[in-house]
Design a protein around this motif. Structure first.
Motif, PDB file in Angstrom:
ATOM      1  N   VAL A  12      -9.006 -16.608   3.008  1.00 46.92           N
ATOM      2  CA  VAL A  12      -7.550 -16.454   2.955  1.00 46.92           C
ATOM      3  C   VAL A  12      -7.063 -17.153   1.694  1.00 46.92           C
ATOM      4  N   GLU A  13      -6.553 -16.363   0.764  1.00 43.14           N
ATOM      5  CA  GLU A  13      -6.114 -16.921  -0.509  1.00 43.14           C
ATOM      6  C   GLU A  13      -4.648 -17.338  -0.466  1.00 43.14           C
ATOM      7  N   TYR A  14      -3.839 -16.597   0.291  1.00 35.40           N
ATOM      8  CA  TYR A  14      -2.415 -16.907   0.385  1.00 35.40           C
ATOM      9  C   TYR A  14      -1.956 -16.545   1.792  1.00 35.40           C
ATOM     10  N   PHE A  15      -1.134 -17.414   2.375  1.00 37.51           N
ATOM     11  CA  PHE A  15      -0.565 -17.103   3.684  1.00 37.51           C
ATOM     12  C   PHE A  15       0.823 -17.713   3.780  1.00 37.51           C
ATOM     13  N   ASN A  16       1.807 -16.909   4.154  1.00 35.56           N
ATOM     14  CA  ASN A  16       3.185 -17.360   4.347  1.00 35.56           C
ATOM     15  C   ASN A  16       3.480 -17.272   5.841  1.00 35.56           C
ATOM     16  N   ALA A  17       3.483 -18.412   6.505  1.00 32.44           N
ATOM     17  CA  ALA A  17       3.673 -18.436   7.957  1.00 32.44           C
ATOM     18  C   ALA A  17       5.084 -18.026   8.355  1.00 32.44           C
ATOM     19  N   ASP A  18       6.092 -18.331   7.501  1.00 29.33           N
ATOM     20  CA  ASP A  18       7.471 -17.977   7.828  1.00 29.33           C
ATOM     21  C   ASP A  18       7.665 -16.462   7.871  1.00 29.33           C
ATOM     22  N   LYS A  19       7.062 -15.766   6.917  1.00 24.00           N
ATOM     23  CA  LYS A  19       7.219 -14.309   6.855  1.00 24.00           C
ATOM     24  C   LYS A  19       6.112 -13.567   7.598  1.00 24.00           C
ATOM     25  N   GLY A  20       4.993 -14.225   7.895  1.00 27.22           N
ATOM     26  CA  GLY A  20       3.946 -13.627   8.715  1.00 27.22           C
ATOM     27  C   GLY A  20       2.995 -12.693   7.988  1.00 27.22           C
ATOM     28  N   TYR A  21       2.743 -12.948   6.717  1.00 27.42           N
ATOM     29  CA  TYR A  21       1.772 -12.111   6.000  1.00 27.42           C
ATOM     30  C   TYR A  21       0.977 -12.975   5.040  1.00 27.42           C
ATOM     31  N   GLY A  22      -0.114 -12.390   4.506  1.00 31.43           N
ATOM     32  CA  GLY A  22      -0.945 -13.103   3.550  1.00 31.43           C
ATOM     33  C   GLY A  22      -1.911 -12.164   2.868  1.00 31.43           C
ATOM     34  N   PHE A  23      -2.805 -12.763   2.079  1.00 28.83           N
ATOM     35  CA  PHE A  23      -3.802 -11.980   1.341  1.00 28.83           C
ATOM     36  C   PHE A  23      -5.168 -12.619   1.520  1.00 28.83           C
ATOM     37  N   ILE A  24      -6.159 -11.764   1.696  1.00 30.42           N
ATOM     38  CA  ILE A  24      -7.550 -12.201   1.826  1.00 30.42           C
ATOM     39  C   ILE A  24      -8.298 -11.700   0.605  1.00 30.42           C
ATOM     40  N   LYS A  25      -9.048 -12.624  -0.034  1.00 31.39           N
ATOM     41  CA  LYS A  25      -9.881 -12.240  -1.174  1.00 31.39           C
ATOM     42  C   LYS A  25     -11.295 -12.035  -0.663  1.00 31.39           C
ATOM     43  N   SER A  26     -11.860 -10.863  -0.945  1.00 32.08           N
ATOM     44  CA  SER A  26     -13.209 -10.529  -0.496  1.00 32.08           C
ATOM     45  C   SER A  26     -14.236 -11.347  -1.265  1.00 32.08           C
ATOM     46  N   THR A  27     -15.290 -11.810  -0.553  1.00 30.54           N
ATOM     47  CA  THR A  27     -16.344 -12.573  -1.223  1.00 30.54           C
ATOM     48  C   THR A  27     -17.332 -11.658  -1.927  1.00 30.54           C
ATOM     49  N   SER A  28     -17.416 -10.392  -1.515  1.00 30.33           N
ATOM     50  CA  SER A  28     -18.368  -9.464  -2.130  1.00 30.33           C
ATOM     51  C   SER A  28     -17.794  -8.756  -3.351  1.00 30.33           C
ATOM     52  N   SER A  29     -16.502  -8.832  -3.572  1.00 26.71           N
ATOM     53  CA  SER A  29     -15.880  -8.198  -4.745  1.00 26.71           C
ATOM     54  C   SER A  29     -14.656  -9.013  -5.149  1.00 26.71           C
ATOM     55  N   VAL A  30     -13.940  -8.528  -6.122  1.00 29.83           N
ATOM     56  CA  VAL A  30     -12.746  -9.239  -6.593  1.00 29.83           C
ATOM     57  C   VAL A  30     -11.476  -8.693  -5.936  1.00 29.83           C
ATOM     58  N   ASP A  31     -11.636  -7.824  -4.941  1.00 28.94           N
ATOM     59  CA  ASP A  31     -10.488  -7.192  -4.302  1.00 28.94           C
ATOM     60  C   ASP A  31      -9.758  -8.163  -3.381  1.00 28.94           C
ATOM     61  N   LYS A  32      -8.448  -7.951  -3.306  1.00 29.02           N
ATOM     62  CA  LYS A  32      -7.606  -8.719  -2.389  1.00 29.02           C
ATOM     63  C   LYS A  32      -6.963  -7.737  -1.433  1.00 29.02           C
ATOM     64  N   TYR A  33      -6.877  -8.133  -0.154  1.00 27.25           N
ATOM     65  CA  TYR A  33      -6.343  -7.249   0.868  1.00 27.25           C
ATOM     66  C   TYR A  33      -5.187  -7.918   1.590  1.00 27.25           C
ATOM     67  N   PHE A  34      -4.137  -7.165   1.814  1.00 25.62           N
ATOM     68  CA  PHE A  34      -2.957  -7.619   2.538  1.00 25.62           C
ATOM     69  C   PHE A  34      -3.289  -7.687   4.021  1.00 25.62           C
ATOM     70  N   PHE A  35      -2.724  -8.685   4.719  1.00 29.07           N
ATOM     71  CA  PHE A  35      -2.832  -8.703   6.178  1.00 29.07           C
ATOM     72  C   PHE A  35      -1.526  -9.204   6.765  1.00 29.07           C
ATOM     73  N   HIS A  36      -1.263  -8.785   8.000  1.00 28.41           N
ATOM     74  CA  HIS A  36      -0.081  -9.224   8.741  1.00 28.41           C
ATOM     75  C   HIS A  36      -0.552 -10.116   9.880  1.00 28.41           C
ATOM     76  N   ILE A  37       0.270 -11.037  10.284  1.00 29.48           N
ATOM     77  CA  ILE A  37      -0.094 -12.006  11.323  1.00 29.48           C
ATOM     78  C   ILE A  37      -0.426 -11.314  12.649  1.00 29.48           C
ATOM     79  N   SER A  38       0.092 -10.095  12.856  1.00 25.31           N
ATOM     80  CA  SER A  38      -0.184  -9.372  14.107  1.00 25.31           C
ATOM     81  C   SER A  38      -1.658  -8.969  14.226  1.00 25.31           C
ATOM     82  N   SER A  39      -2.376  -8.891  13.098  1.00 22.14           N
ATOM     83  CA  SER A  39      -3.796  -8.534  13.155  1.00 22.14           C
ATOM     84  C   SER A  39      -4.691  -9.732  12.845  1.00 22.14           C
ATOM     85  N   ALA A  40      -4.132 -10.945  12.957  1.00 21.61           N
ATOM     86  CA  ALA A  40      -4.895 -12.160  12.668  1.00 21.61           C
ATOM     87  C   ALA A  40      -4.633 -13.188  13.770  1.00 21.61           C
ATOM     88  N   PRO A  41      -5.541 -14.153  13.949  1.00 22.80           N
ATOM     89  CA  PRO A  41      -5.289 -15.215  14.932  1.00 22.80           C
ATOM     90  C   PRO A  41      -4.103 -16.091  14.493  1.00 22.80           C
TER      91      PRO A  41
END
Length: 148
Positions: free
Chosen positions: A90-119
Motif C-alpha cells: 500500500v503506497e498511499y491510503f486516505n482513510a477519510d475518503k476511503g481510497y488508496g493505491f497499491i504498488k505491485s511488487t512484480s511491476s511498476v504498476d499502481k492500482y486504485f482500491f476502495h476501502i469496500s474491497s479492503a480490510p
C-alpha cells in the motif's frame, strides 16, 4: 505550310505495323525459351530455414511428428493453472475518503482500491495480496488481504 495528312497516316500505320511485328517476335521468343513446361520444372521446396529452393529435401533428415502433439486450439481450462494472486504494498491510503493505491511488487504498476474491497485495518506500507478487476478508469485492486 503543314505536311500532307496522307503522309502522316502512312507513317503512323508503318509504326503500328513495326510494333506488331516486334511484339510477335517477343511472344515467339518467350515460347521458345519457356522450356518443357512440365510440372517438375514448376515445383519449389522450402528448406528448414524457410528458403525457397528447387532441390527436394533430404528424406534422411525428415523428422517424425506425432499428430496428437499438435495443438490447433486454445489450451483446455484444466491445463491452465490457477493464477497466483498479485502481491504489492500500500503506497498511499486516505482513510477519510476511503481510497488508496497499491504498488505491485512484480511491476511498476499502481492500482486504485476502495476501502469496500479492503480490510478496515489497512494502512500505508502494508504488504498485501489482491486480485485485479476492470474498473471505469483502468484496473482496480479487489479482494485485498494483508500479509506479513
Amino acid at each position: 505550310m503543314a505536311k500532307s495528312v496522307s503522309y502522316n497516316k502512312r507513317e503512323v500505320e508503318k509504326k503500328k505495323q513495326e510494333k506488331r511485328l516486334e511484339k510477335q517476335k517477343r511472344k515467339e521468343e518467350r515460347k521458345a525459351n519457356a522450356g518443357s513446361g512440365s510440372l517438375d520444372d514448376m515445383i519449389a521446396y522450402v528448406d528448414e530455414n524457410g528458403v525457397i529452393t528447387d532441390t527436394p529435401p533430404d528424406p534422411v533428415q525428415k523428422q517424425k511428428i506425432d499428430i496428437d502433439d499438435i495443438a490447433v486450439s486454445t489450451p483446455k481450462k484444466e491445463d491452465i493453472g490457477e493464477p497466483e494472486p498479485n502481491k504489492g504494498r500500500v503506497e498511499y491510503f486516505n482513510a477519510d475518503k476511503g481510497y488508496g493505491f497499491i504498488k505491485s511488487t512484480s511491476s511498476v504498476d499502481k492500482y486504485f482500491f476502495h476501502i469496500s474491497s479492503a480490510p478496515a485495518s489497512i494502512d500505508e506500507g502494508d504488504k498485501v495480496t489482491f486480485d485485479l478487476e476492470r474498473g471505469k478508469k483502468g484496473l482496480n485492486a479487489v479482494n485485498i488481504v494483508i500479509t506479513e
